[in-house]
Design a protein around this motif. Sequence first.
Motif, mmCIF file in Angstrom:
data_model
loop_
_atom_site.group_PDB
_atom_site.id
_atom_site.type_symbol
_atom_site.label_atom_id
_atom_site.label_comp_id
_atom_site.label_asym_id
_atom_site.label_seq_id
_atom_site.Cartn_x
_atom_site.Cartn_y
_atom_site.Cartn_z
ATOM 1 N N UNK A 153 0.826 -1.204 0.000
ATOM 2 C CA UNK A 153 0.000 0.000 0.000
ATOM 3 C C UNK A 153 0.862 1.256 0.000
ATOM 4 N N UNK A 154 0.324 2.312 -0.600
ATOM 5 C CA UNK A 154 1.050 3.581 -0.675
ATOM 6 C C UNK A 154 0.595 4.572 0.416
ATOM 7 N N UNK A 155 -0.027 4.063 1.458
ATOM 8 C CA UNK A 155 -0.612 4.956 2.469
ATOM 9 C C UNK A 155 0.409 5.873 3.117
ATOM 10 N N UNK A 156 1.647 5.408 3.260
ATOM 11 C CA UNK A 156 2.622 6.202 4.020
ATOM 12 C C UNK A 156 3.196 7.375 3.245
ATOM 13 N N UNK A 157 2.717 7.554 2.021
ATOM 14 C CA UNK A 157 3.033 8.802 1.323
ATOM 15 C C UNK A 157 2.231 9.954 1.909
ATOM 16 N N UNK A 158 1.149 9.620 2.634
ATOM 17 C CA UNK A 158 0.293 10.661 3.214
ATOM 18 C C UNK A 158 0.007 10.423 4.693
ATOM 19 N N UNK A 159 -0.202 9.168 5.062
ATOM 20 C CA UNK A 159 -0.546 8.839 6.446
ATOM 21 C C UNK A 159 0.709 8.567 7.270
ATOM 22 N N UNK A 160 0.514 8.437 8.583
ATOM 23 C CA UNK A 160 1.628 8.119 9.480
ATOM 24 C C UNK A 160 1.349 6.793 10.171
ATOM 25 N N UNK A 161 2.398 6.171 10.705
ATOM 26 C CA UNK A 161 2.205 5.003 11.565
ATOM 27 C C UNK A 161 1.853 5.526 12.949
ATOM 28 N N UNK A 162 0.660 5.224 13.411
ATOM 29 C CA UNK A 162 0.177 5.772 14.685
ATOM 30 C C UNK A 162 0.634 4.905 15.853
ATOM 31 N N UNK A 163 0.591 5.469 17.023
ATOM 32 C CA UNK A 163 1.094 4.774 18.200
ATOM 33 C C UNK A 163 0.082 3.784 18.754
ATOM 34 N N UNK A 164 0.577 2.825 19.511
ATOM 35 C CA UNK A 164 -0.251 1.878 20.252
ATOM 36 C C UNK A 164 -0.003 2.167 21.727
ATOM 37 N N UNK A 165 -0.960 2.820 22.361
ATOM 38 C CA UNK A 165 -0.768 3.330 23.724
ATOM 39 C C UNK A 165 -1.401 2.410 24.763
ATOM 40 N N UNK A 166 -0.712 2.264 25.878
ATOM 41 C CA UNK A 166 -1.246 1.499 27.006
ATOM 42 C C UNK A 166 -2.204 2.363 27.813
ATOM 43 N N UNK A 167 -3.373 1.808 28.123
ATOM 44 C CA UNK A 167 -4.310 2.457 29.046
ATOM 45 C C UNK A 167 -4.004 1.899 30.434
#
Length: 503
Positions: free
Chosen positions: A11-25
């Motif tokens: 996929x070419x998503x990272x030309x526009x999107x970012x890798x988002x974080x996985x946060x602990x609650x």
Amino acid sequence: MRKILRQILTSRVYEAAIETSLDDAIALSAKLNNTIRLKREDQQPVFSFKLRGAYNKIANLSKEELARGVITASAGNHAQGVAFAANKLKIDALIVMPVTTPAIKVEAVKRFGGRVILHGNNYSEAADHVKIVAKETGMTFIHPFDDELVIAGQGTVADEILRQNPGRLDAVFIPVGGGGLISGMAAYIKTLRPEVKVIGVEPVDSDAMARSLEAGKPVTLESVGIFADGVAVKEVGKRTFELCDEFVDEILRINTDELCSGIKAIYQATRSIVEPAGALGMTGLLKYIRETGCTGKTFIAINSGANMNFERLRYVAERTMIGEQQEALFAVTIPEQPGSLKRFCHELIGERNITEFNYRLSDRGKAHIFVGISISSSDERITFSRDLSEAGYANSDLTDNELAKTHIRYMVGGRSNLVKNEKLFRFWFPETPGALVRFLDATRGHRNISLFHYRLQGGDFGRVLIGLECEQEDNRDLYARLAELGYTYFEETDNPAYELFLK
């Protein structure tokens, strides 16, 4: 399957999107004895995962298709993804949005350079209009969910999750509208980690995917709710249905009150405020734990979007306590006589906090009060109602009564022809158990409470409006007692609003 995996991984998503974080609650995990993590798609440039699929689709169009521009229908987040992608690729974008779309989403589309047409009351009606406009203009239609490249773009969320959480993972909770996100994620997760449960979450009034899976084929809803506007879809996609039918383990349905509690849970964990559709994953996760009683599991919820209208927060806060099963609402009939209110509060409310109290004198024989109380579980509602009945108080549990929660609670009151010599006071009550009883003790005597309005505001002090029937010669004693009580108060007897609506 090899095709969709290849599409996700290339996929070419990272030309526009970012890798988002996985946060602990962290606090929530400790409270519920499960490891809870949040995939923060609200961190995307358009505050939603929708950018992934939209960009991946548009970036793979031919030069001829790009030259004609793109068009889509969306309740908001896909629209922003298309507008953002079109702006980055320097092409024209026309978006048809339902007239019910929150203003924050409409303005965001315009800010990204997209042109907007408002049409219809939901996504399906907007989508019908797009077909007409696309035919007239020749623009390329970008489907918000039922497209292989869109699905693949959304599936990159699953790729990130499995890399960010390589260890134990029991279930992923995913919001469901048309099915683009969950179908892409489910196909990827079940191929690589078949032991992980994929659980979709839908509002009870927009449950097209759940009904379709139950029916064994896509079904069309007659109407959809608009609170969670991001998933207000009457009909799921053909491709998304097929993938969900094969790879999704179950779909949970949640109500509006539960959804509001999910928004609060995310805020407490991340200090971010997500939109209703964005909180579906967390809400489903909480419901799953509550209903199964599981412990020691690792769960991930998708925060799918944070395009929340600020004005909607008032409604969310109002309904959260019921959604958390921490508040119950009752209509109670008590004798209209001195001491009856104190007995009700002291003997029956007890150590419970009163969250709301509405009353207006309308009968000299009996009083109908609208009261909210704090509870610790839904079972306590039943116990409280039984206690009231055994004490001789007729009552109705209104906790699940939509009319009462949405309208009646604000309409209790008005003018009363029975009231005489009324004085109106606005108080600041300390938010502590027994504050009302102390007030009743301080104003004891022949003064009758003719009006009472209180609603928990979440601060250190509650704002209370009280009307007292008070003879002229009794005024001096009343003011002395109020001074002795020590609660901050303001007399509003001469307030013009009181004259217009209550006196």
